[in-house]
Write an enzyme that holds these catalytic residues in place. Structure first.
Site, PDB file in Angstrom:
ATOM      1  CD  GLU A   6       5.568  -3.807   0.613  1.00 54.66           C
ATOM      2  OE1 GLU A   6       5.837  -2.599   0.652  1.00 54.66           O
ATOM      3  OE2 GLU A   6       6.251  -4.631  -0.019  1.00 54.66           O
ATOM      4  CD  GLU A  31       2.656  -9.279  -2.294  1.00 56.71           C
ATOM      5  OE1 GLU A  31       2.789  -8.455  -3.213  1.00 56.71           O
ATOM      6  OE2 GLU A  31       2.282  -8.986  -1.147  1.00 56.71           O
TER       7      GLU A  31
END
Ligand code: IPT
Length: 976
Positions: free
Chosen positions: A435, A505
């Site tokens: 991220e 994820e």
């Protein structure tokens, strides 16, 4: 103490992203843990309000390794997800900046005279300043990798030295350590002091291929400046000597590649009939590398446990030893409810053992290099690891990804991780971080890895700016997060897919969650191009907290929890519980295990989805068994058949597992004659470990595949007119065992998915938690009462009809609810009632024994189950809908003297029996606030909404929603 003239302070390195270290030794893969002097234990400690604050106050003590935030200071843990805990823009840090000063004396062994002496600080967050006897030694950043400093010139063997570690909590580095987790400060991994000969192994790089080829590269240094020729290297693999690669030496000499202070040597061998390493067969060999002086004496030694394996991408498949493997992964943080990011070997081993037992074969080290022992354990127990660098710049991702001031930090963090971990066979992929948007800093780091380690793919989720097929340089894998299954399928079928699709994820495990996991796997296993993913995440990061003073229990809290529940007077703290004003609440509790590692029900779902042997189908009076592993036969498993008869008990018998190679199937005859009679029948293969596995003793359940042999037969009822049905003037049933009559229920205590997905807010707007009930009619006939009532919700009225009929043996309840179009997608449509106290045992025929829901019901086999009512409930950290059982056909709720009630359902239904009303659950913020009721709250649902994963990711599928329209269900109630 913090002397403003001290260069380490004066330079203000905590606000200089260009400074990644000073005086720090290069990272390497030589394990120095054995033979080192451990400096773990209590250190003198004081917490300053800022790194440049004048030293003051008295010393206390702090345990190393550990976070001071969990050891009695006033600087407590704080949880934020994306947002930074302070307002300053990168690279600035706040003026209020807790700074821990750790000091202790070290007696440097006299026998280290003439040796090179090195300090290793396992991890410190976020800036480490090192002094010896008040003199500056070095600086390090990167909170999850060790820093080493050469102390030879700073200490004298046989004398005592004072070591000071100053740890600055907030820095430029915090902006790239903005992971979704608790913020702590401290020295969180072990501190060591070790000595080597000045002539030493600076690094060892092992390449072991699955064809048996082994190549070992050694870098040699002599801090006294020895000449090439003053040394040579030897190596042995389980007693077998490697040979020196002379061609390599010649090439180095010709190109004058190696200088006088740095030597290189390459050793090789080929192992015949090599036992290859895979996650299923984690075969390790012992490699010892020795550095010799010219006279043959040994100057340095390095031990490695190595595995022979290859990783490659061919087309859109990720291959391990040439096989396309499924990645049944989980994201794992280094976490412990008492010690935060400080984890012990035994704890890590327990994590991995549990994961193995529940069918996981892969770990992403979210979101930083984990404790070194984790990788040793992954090598040994068998996991594919995505090793992730400590880079997450979430809050300021876009600016930082292209900020040249952070370029060095990006490359440094990725490179140091690779340098430390490159020899682990378990690591199959390097990850550039999490991220952090995508910029030139990523490409720089990717470029470094590709040159340094061409043997493994690189991945980075953020790189897919222009789609998953984009040939950007920062990712060899398409590794999205929380991508809807239909998008993954569409990509795999699009014809443009270029990379393996493995979600970094997916299936967000917050609270009662992981709906549709089995649907995902059904698609993954049948769609070329899809290869799996990593569930988010392993841990619920609840910190054990004393309720009276709000303090973390810390190291003293051992034993104060059991079965997922904190001891009285304690709770699992989540964001906001340490009086933080900036926090992200319970989003930190999103794991497949509780903070004490108790598995949540989803683990059983996963175990079944990952079953190595399965009943593929039912055919000709037999079943077809399949080996669903990639490398192993079935010889490590043993089986037992169980036949569960709805109208009988359970028969068991031994099962012979056929000799099947991976991918093979075989038909085996049915082990039982099906007894006559019409009842439903289920055949289960109870698969256990045949012998001791490193991660499970003999007899551990591996999976419970199941097939239905005979279907449900309809229940006939014979009405009796001579027994009255007792209904009050409001049309509510009066029954000796019920303290609250059955009414219509449309609501559940919102799960985290319901809350964050927006459903809960809609349900509250509609008033589903307590709609007004208006009786429309009550019609009484002999032995039969029909009641119609309206439930008045905002936006629509739900008509509910109940017909109570006295039947042989009890009472038949036939229900109908008509949900208007405007109220489509409610939590449930069903009945809720409450029982008298004392009915403490639930026995049922249906799915179980663990909790299951319509979209998380693949791992709960149908059978005869029984549990105390108090054990039915799952104590999710933030109380919510919990304890449901799917596919229940009938149940009894009884007291120890066998009195109680029995319910039989018209067909398999979702049922829950708990001590809590939905409104009780919804009113509590923590599990310890719940007061169990004496009686039971029983829900029987005609239909119950799936769980989905909407707290971060896709909601459940349309097929698991509660549609508008007419719902009918019926059940009989009998007194035992
Ligand atoms: C994603 C993060 O990578 C992970 O650390 C965690 O926060 C997870 O989500 C949710 O629990 S990022 C999210 C903004 C999609």
């Amino acid at each position: 103490m913090t002397d403003a003239l001290d260069p380490l302070i004066a330079l203000r390195p905590w606000e200089a992203p260009e400074v990644t270290s000073w005086g720090r030794l290069p990272m390497n893969a030589v394990d120095r843990r054995s033979g080192a002097l451990t400096l773990d234990g209590d250190w003198r400690f004081r917490l300053l309000p800022a790194p440049d604050a004048p030293a003051g106050g008295s010393w206390s003590s702090s345990y190393v390794p550990g976070a001071w935030t969990l050891q009695g200071t006033d600087d407590l843990p704080q949880y934020t997800n994306v947002r930074m805990p302070f307002a300053e823009f990168p690279p600035a840090s706040p003026a209020a900046n807790p700074t821990g000063v750790y000091e202790r004396e070290v007696d440097v062994p006299a026998e280290w005279t003439g040796r090179r002496i090195v300090l290793q600080v396992g991890a410190a967050e976020s800036v480490l300043l090192v002094h010896v006897d008040g003199r500056p030694v070095g600086i390090s950043k990167d909170s999850h990798l060790a820093a080493e400093f050469d102390l030879t010139a700073h200490v004298r063997p046989g004398e005592r030295a004072t070591l000071r570690l100053t740890v600055v909590k907030w820095s430029d580095a915090s902006h790239i350590e903005d992971q979704d987790q608790w913020w702590h400060g401290g020295v969180t991994r072990s501190v060591l002091l070790y000595a080597t000969d000045p002539l030493h192994l600076a690094d060892v790089t092992v390449r072991a291929r699955h064809d048996g080829g082994l190549c070992v590269d050694c870098r040699v240094r002599d801090t006294r400046g020895a000449l090439p020729g003053d040394w040579y290297v030897s190596a042995e693999l389980d007693g077998h000597l490697l040979t020196q690669d002379e061609e390599f030496d010649r090439a180095n000499a010709q190109e004058e590649r190696v200088s006088d202070f740095l030597g290189e040597a390459r050793l090789r061998t080929t192992v015949p009939d090599v036992r290859t390493w895979t996650a299923e067969t984690p075969e390790l060999y012992g490699l010892t590398v020795r550095l010799h002086r010219a006279d043959g004496t040994v100057a340095d030694t390095s031990h490695h446990r190595i595995g022979f394996r290859d990783v490659e991408i061919v087309g859109r498949d990720l291959l391990v030893n040439g096989e396309r493997v499924f990645i049944r992964g989980v994201n794992r943080h280094d976490f412990h409810p008492l010690t935060g990011r400080t984890v012990s070997y035994d704890d890590m081993r327990a994590d991995l053992v549990l994961l193995k037992r529940f069918g996981f074969n892969a770990i992403r080290t979210a979101h930083y290099p984990n404790d070194p022992a984790l990788y040793d354990l992954a090598d040994e127990l068998g996991f594919y690891v995505v090793d992730e660098a400590d880079i997450e710049s979430h809050d300021h991702a876009h600016e930082i990804a292209d900020d040249p001031r952070y370029l060095g930090a990006f490359v440094d963090r990725v490179a140091r991780m690779v340098l430390r971990d490159k020899n682990h066979p378990s690591i199959i992929i390097w990850s550039l971080g999490n991220e952090s948007d995508y910029g030139a800093n990523h490409d720089a780091a990717a470029g470094w890895v590709r040159r340094h380690d061409p043997t493994r793919p690189v991945q980075y989720e953020g790189a897919a700016k222009r789609g998953w097929a984009d040939p950007d340089m920062a990712s060899d894998i398409a590794c999205p997060m929380y991508a809807p299954l239909e998008e993954c399928l569409a990509h795999a079928m699009s014809g443009i897919q270029t990379k393996p699709l493995i979600q970094c994820e997916y299936s967000h495990a917050m609270g009662n969650s992981n709906g549709t996991l089995a649907d995902h796997w059904a698609a993954i296993e049948t769609t070329p191009g899809l290869q799996g993913g990593f569930i988010w995440e392993f841990w619920d990061h609840g910190i054990l907290q004393r309720v009276n003073d709000g303090r973390p229990a810390g190291r003293g809290g051992a034993g104060l929890y059991d079965n997922g529940v904190a001891a009285p007077g304690h709770r699992w703290a989540y964001g906001g519980d340490f009086a933080e004003t900036v926090h992200d609440g319970a989003f930190i509790a999103d794991g497949v295990v509780f903070p004490d590692r108790t598995p949540k029900p989803v683990m059983f779902e996963h175990r079944e989805i990952a079953a190595p042997v399965r009943i593929d189908c039912f055919r000709h009076e037999g079943v077809v068994l399949g080996n669903h592993q990639h490398f192993r036969g079935l010889d490590w498993l043993s089986g037992e058949w169980e036949l569960s008869l709805a109208d009988g008990g359970t028969l068991t018998g031994p099962a012979e597992l056929p000799d099947l190679r991976p991918g093979e199937t075989a038909a085996v005859p049915l082990p039982f004659e099906l007894p006559e009679g019409g009842g439903e029948a289920w055949l289960t293969l109870r698969v256990t470990t045949a012998g001791d596995e490193p991660w499970a003793p003999r007899g551990t359940v591996v999976c419970l595949p199941q097939v239905r042999l005979r279907t449900v037969s309809p229940v006939e009822h014979t009405p009796v007119t001579n027994r009255p049905v007792d209904v009050d003037e409001d049309g509510l049933l009066v029954h000796p065992l019920l303290t609250a009559a059955p009414t219509l229920s449309l609501w559940r205590a919102p799960t985290d998915n319901d809350e964050l997905g927006g459903m809960a807010a809609r349900w509250r707007r509609w008033g589903l938690q307590a709609p007004a009930r208006k009786v429309v009619s009550v019609r009484r006939d002999p032995g039969r009462v029909a009641v119609a009532a309206d439930y008045l919700c905002q936006g629509g009225t739900v008509r509910h009809e109940q017909v109570f009929t006295a039947v042989e043996g009890g009472l038949l309840v036939e229900e109908m609810a008509e949900l208007p179009e405007a109220l489509a997608d409610v939590a449930r449509v069903g009945s809720v009632f409450e029982t008298a106290a004392g009915l403490n045992l639930l026995e049922w025929f249906g799915q179980g024994p663990w909790e299951s829901y319509p979209d998380r019901a693949a791992g709960a086999p149908v059978g005869h189950h029984s549990l105390p009512v108090d054990e039915l409930f799952t104590p999710y950290l933030r109380p919510q809908e919990s304890g449901g059982r799917h596919g229940v056909r009938r149940f009894t709720l009884s007291a120890p003297d066998a009195t109680g009630l029995a319910v039989r359902l018209d067909r398999p239904r979702q049922v829950s029996v708990t001590r809590h009303r939905a409104t009780d659950l919804a009113a509590a913020a923590h599990h310890d606030e719940l007061v169990p009721r004496a009686g039971c709250v029983v829900h029987i649902d005609a239909v119950h909404r799936g769980l989905g994963t909407a707290s971060c990711g896709p909601d459940t599928f349309a097929s698991y929603l509660v549609p508008a329209g007419v719902h009918r269900w019926s059940w009989t109630l009998r007194v035992l």
